[in-house]
Design an enzyme around this catalytic site. Sequence first.
Site, PDB file in Angstrom:
ATOM      1  CB  THR A 212      40.470  33.178 -39.514  1.00 43.44           C
ATOM      2  OG1 THR A 212      40.991  34.457 -39.884  1.00 43.44           O
ATOM      3  CG2 THR A 212      38.951  33.276 -39.463  1.00 43.44           C
ATOM      4  CG  PHE A 214      36.932  29.394 -40.704  1.00 45.08           C
ATOM      5  CD1 PHE A 214      36.218  30.103 -41.656  1.00 45.08           C
ATOM      6  CD2 PHE A 214      38.302  29.583 -40.632  1.00 45.08           C
ATOM      7  CE1 PHE A 214      36.852  30.985 -42.518  1.00 45.08           C
ATOM      8  CE2 PHE A 214      38.948  30.463 -41.493  1.00 45.08           C
ATOM      9  CZ  PHE A 214      38.217  31.168 -42.439  1.00 45.08           C
TER      10      PHE A 214
END
Length: 313
Positions: A212, A214
Amino acid sequence: MTEEAISQKAAVELWYGARKRSAQSPVATRATDSKAGQAGTGMKIAIQGEPGSFSHEATLAMLSDAVIVPCTVSADVFNALSDGSVDGAVIPIENSLAGSVLEHFDLLLQHEVKVVRESQLRIRHNLIGISSTLADIDRVFSHPVALAQCRRFLAEHPKMESFAFYDTAGSVKQLVELRDRHAAAIASEAAARFYGAQILWAGIEDNPENYTRFFLVRRTSDARFDMDANKTSLAFSVENRPGSLVTALNELSATGTNLTKIESRPVQGKPWEYVFYVDCQLHTADLGSRAIAALKPHCAMVKELGRYREAGT
């Protein structure tokens, strides 16, 4: 209904905000838990979710002394940043398997904020509980995206029913508070440590290539661009006429930027009109400004969402 079934139903209802949901078609849920600051000495950083979440982990990877301010929903994160309650926010923007977090694109555009840093986190899901044996577990709670990323494990354990919850770490927090030995959560190793639970099965995600991205976001007035920035995120809209998007992208390409991502979002209240979000790699320090200048003559709106160093560079 048997006494055992009534007891099980009551236990499920104690999980505030939880809804029985197939991992094949998860639906997000909300919680009503209160916000609480966590220990730290640095900037106050808002995250969506509880301490021990992946957002918490990503924050500490970027700012090891951050004071974590958990928020129930993403809108609360941006409101806290906008009103000065916190110094910054860390938000997930894209997962390598689940795709973009579209709500966060909208919130970046709506608020006077800038992306100042990007990071990348390997997402490793674990089955967590307070029981020491899998045989005790008949219910599994987690964020809908986490459930969807562990479909194979859940299919191999049909006794475990899936329930969508508002947060991965929040599901661990709740099962520990309720001392529910028949429930488990899917969350990070950090969440298990933070709340004093046990990892019953590590690495249950379907695909290990699970990462992921960020963003660290600050108010525009406080944002300072990295002098070594080599990436920019832009939002723009074009006139509703043939070839307008192609023209804008051609102009962007002519500056020498490398387009790495494009996403479209509908404009609320204006059917069939869209805002386009793009990420571009920058090869020189002035390329971001040149890209904006190239887009402006062909767009109804252009906004730079941030200029930052690409994760891993």
